[in-house]
Design a protein around this motif. Structure first.
Motif, PDB file in Angstrom:
ATOM      1  N   ARG A  41       0.816  -1.220   0.000  1.00 20.20           N
ATOM      2  CA  ARG A  41       0.000   0.000   0.000  1.00 20.20           C
ATOM      3  C   ARG A  41       0.846   1.265   0.000  1.00 20.20           C
ATOM      4  O   ARG A  41       0.388   2.320  -0.439  1.00 20.20           O
ATOM      5  CB  ARG A  41      -0.940   0.001   1.203  1.00 20.20           C
ATOM      6  CG  ARG A  41      -2.023  -1.065   1.128  1.00 20.20           C
ATOM      7  CD  ARG A  41      -3.030  -0.928   2.243  1.00 20.20           C
ATOM      8  NE  ARG A  41      -2.474  -1.322   3.519  1.00 20.20           N
ATOM      9  CZ  ARG A  41      -2.794  -2.437   4.188  1.00 20.20           C
ATOM     10  NH1 ARG A  41      -3.701  -3.259   3.686  1.00 20.20           N
ATOM     11  NH2 ARG A  41      -2.253  -2.709   5.345  1.00 20.20           N
ATOM     12  N   LYS A  42       2.090   1.164   0.517  1.00 24.43           N
ATOM     13  CA  LYS A  42       3.012   2.301   0.551  1.00 24.43           C
ATOM     14  C   LYS A  42       4.399   1.782   0.236  1.00 24.43           C
ATOM     15  O   LYS A  42       4.685   0.604   0.389  1.00 24.43           O
ATOM     16  CB  LYS A  42       3.040   2.949   1.944  1.00 24.43           C
ATOM     17  CG  LYS A  42       1.770   3.634   2.341  1.00 24.43           C
ATOM     18  CD  LYS A  42       1.928   4.319   3.688  1.00 24.43           C
ATOM     19  CE  LYS A  42       0.620   4.998   4.061  1.00 24.43           C
ATOM     20  NZ  LYS A  42       0.714   5.675   5.340  1.00 24.43           N
ATOM     21  N   LYS A  43       5.261   2.712  -0.184  1.00 25.33           N
ATOM     22  CA  LYS A  43       6.669   2.383  -0.388  1.00 25.33           C
ATOM     23  C   LYS A  43       7.497   3.324   0.487  1.00 25.33           C
ATOM     24  O   LYS A  43       7.202   4.518   0.580  1.00 25.33           O
ATOM     25  CB  LYS A  43       7.068   2.537  -1.845  1.00 25.33           C
ATOM     26  CG  LYS A  43       6.572   1.392  -2.702  1.00 25.33           C
ATOM     27  CD  LYS A  43       7.288   1.361  -4.025  1.00 25.33           C
ATOM     28  CE  LYS A  43       6.818   0.134  -4.790  1.00 25.33           C
ATOM     29  NZ  LYS A  43       7.421   0.073  -6.106  1.00 25.33           N
ATOM     30  N   PRO A  44       8.536   2.778   1.124  1.00 26.52           N
ATOM     31  CA  PRO A  44       9.367   3.620   1.986  1.00 26.52           C
ATOM     32  C   PRO A  44      10.273   4.538   1.164  1.00 26.52           C
ATOM     33  O   PRO A  44      10.550   4.273  -0.006  1.00 26.52           O
ATOM     34  CB  PRO A  44      10.209   2.595   2.750  1.00 26.52           C
ATOM     35  CG  PRO A  44      10.262   1.411   1.859  1.00 26.52           C
ATOM     36  CD  PRO A  44       8.959   1.388   1.122  1.00 26.52           C
ATOM     37  N   THR A  45      10.725   5.592   1.814  1.00 28.09           N
ATOM     38  CA  THR A  45      11.710   6.461   1.178  1.00 28.09           C
ATOM     39  C   THR A  45      13.048   5.744   1.188  1.00 28.09           C
ATOM     40  O   THR A  45      13.260   4.782   1.936  1.00 28.09           O
ATOM     41  CB  THR A  45      11.857   7.785   1.949  1.00 28.09           C
ATOM     42  OG1 THR A  45      12.326   7.494   3.271  1.00 28.09           O
ATOM     43  CG2 THR A  45      10.537   8.550   2.021  1.00 28.09           C
ATOM     44  N   TYR A  46      13.947   6.246   0.398  1.00 33.46           N
ATOM     45  CA  TYR A  46      15.293   5.679   0.338  1.00 33.46           C
ATOM     46  C   TYR A  46      15.954   5.716   1.715  1.00 33.46           C
ATOM     47  O   TYR A  46      16.619   4.765   2.117  1.00 33.46           O
ATOM     48  CB  TYR A  46      16.119   6.459  -0.693  1.00 33.46           C
ATOM     49  CG  TYR A  46      17.513   5.929  -0.870  1.00 33.46           C
ATOM     50  CD1 TYR A  46      17.736   4.759  -1.584  1.00 33.46           C
ATOM     51  CD2 TYR A  46      18.602   6.598  -0.327  1.00 33.46           C
ATOM     52  CE1 TYR A  46      19.019   4.253  -1.755  1.00 33.46           C
ATOM     53  CE2 TYR A  46      19.886   6.110  -0.493  1.00 33.46           C
ATOM     54  CZ  TYR A  46      20.087   4.935  -1.207  1.00 33.46           C
ATOM     55  OH  TYR A  46      21.360   4.445  -1.366  1.00 33.46           O
ATOM     56  N   GLU A  47      15.747   6.805   2.459  1.00 31.62           N
ATOM     57  CA  GLU A  47      16.348   6.949   3.783  1.00 31.62           C
ATOM     58  C   GLU A  47      15.875   5.854   4.739  1.00 31.62           C
ATOM     59  O   GLU A  47      16.625   5.412   5.601  1.00 31.62           O
ATOM     60  CB  GLU A  47      16.035   8.327   4.382  1.00 31.62           C
ATOM     61  CG  GLU A  47      16.754   9.481   3.701  1.00 31.62           C
ATOM     62  CD  GLU A  47      16.130   9.888   2.367  1.00 31.62           C
ATOM     63  OE1 GLU A  47      14.956   9.529   2.085  1.00 31.62           O
ATOM     64  OE2 GLU A  47      16.833  10.556   1.582  1.00 31.62           O
ATOM     65  N   LYS A  48      14.640   5.417   4.587  1.00 34.28           N
ATOM     66  CA  LYS A  48      14.110   4.355   5.450  1.00 34.28           C
ATOM     67  C   LYS A  48      14.723   3.001   5.110  1.00 34.28           C
ATOM     68  O   LYS A  48      14.793   2.108   5.945  1.00 34.28           O
ATOM     69  CB  LYS A  48      12.583   4.272   5.355  1.00 34.28           C
ATOM     70  CG  LYS A  48      11.856   5.531   5.794  1.00 34.28           C
ATOM     71  CD  LYS A  48      12.091   5.835   7.243  1.00 34.28           C
ATOM     72  CE  LYS A  48      11.331   7.070   7.655  1.00 34.28           C
ATOM     73  NZ  LYS A  48      11.710   7.534   8.974  1.00 34.28           N
TER      74      LYS A  48
END
Length: 145
Positions: A41-48
């Protein structure tokens, strides 16, 4: 090959033997947000995603695209015998789960050992037990908060 980012993320978590709660903590997100990642449902940011690469040597290109292999070899692993690499990863995993205060306490403890002459490094059994108890008490106090 896993088809989606969400499936690959689940594969990583299972390969590392981490719970969803532990994975969320490692990535610095709530369990709810992490579950959204696993459900697609969501994708994390690169930092995560960076802690996965830094702590567990996950190939982020593979995680994002499915191309390549799950793990990349770290410089440490190239120099470390295979039988010790698992221990190093386990230690890194345990350290990543500590609070910043606990990490600082360990750094202080290790710095103290580095400054002592090698003959003093073999502290008495009771001294070692006392230091371990102090770290454990600090960990228990932080877990209650």
């Amino acid at each position: 090959m896993k088809d989606s980012f969400a499936e690959r993320l689940v594969s990583v978590r299972e390969k590392l033997s981490l719970s969803q709660k532990e994975m969320a903590k490692l990535m610095g997100v709530s369990e709810r947000i992490y579950l959204d990642y696993e459900k697609g449902r969501k994708k994390p940011t690169y930092e995560k995603l960076l802690p996965l690469a830094e702590v567990h040597h996950i190939n982020l290109h593979w995680l994002l695209t499915g191309e390549g292999s799950m793990f990349v070899k770290s410089p440490q692993e190239k120099e470390t015998p295979t039988n010790q690499a698992g221990i190093d990863r386990e230690l890194a995993q345990m350290l990543s789960m500590l609070s910043p205060e606990q990490q600082e306490a360990l750094k202080t403890l290790f710095r103290g050992y580095q400054k002592k002459p090698s003959s003093k490094l073999s502290a008495s059994s009771s001294e070692k037990q006392e230091e371990t108890a102090n770290l454990s008490n600090s960990h228990d106090e932080n877990m209650v908060r």
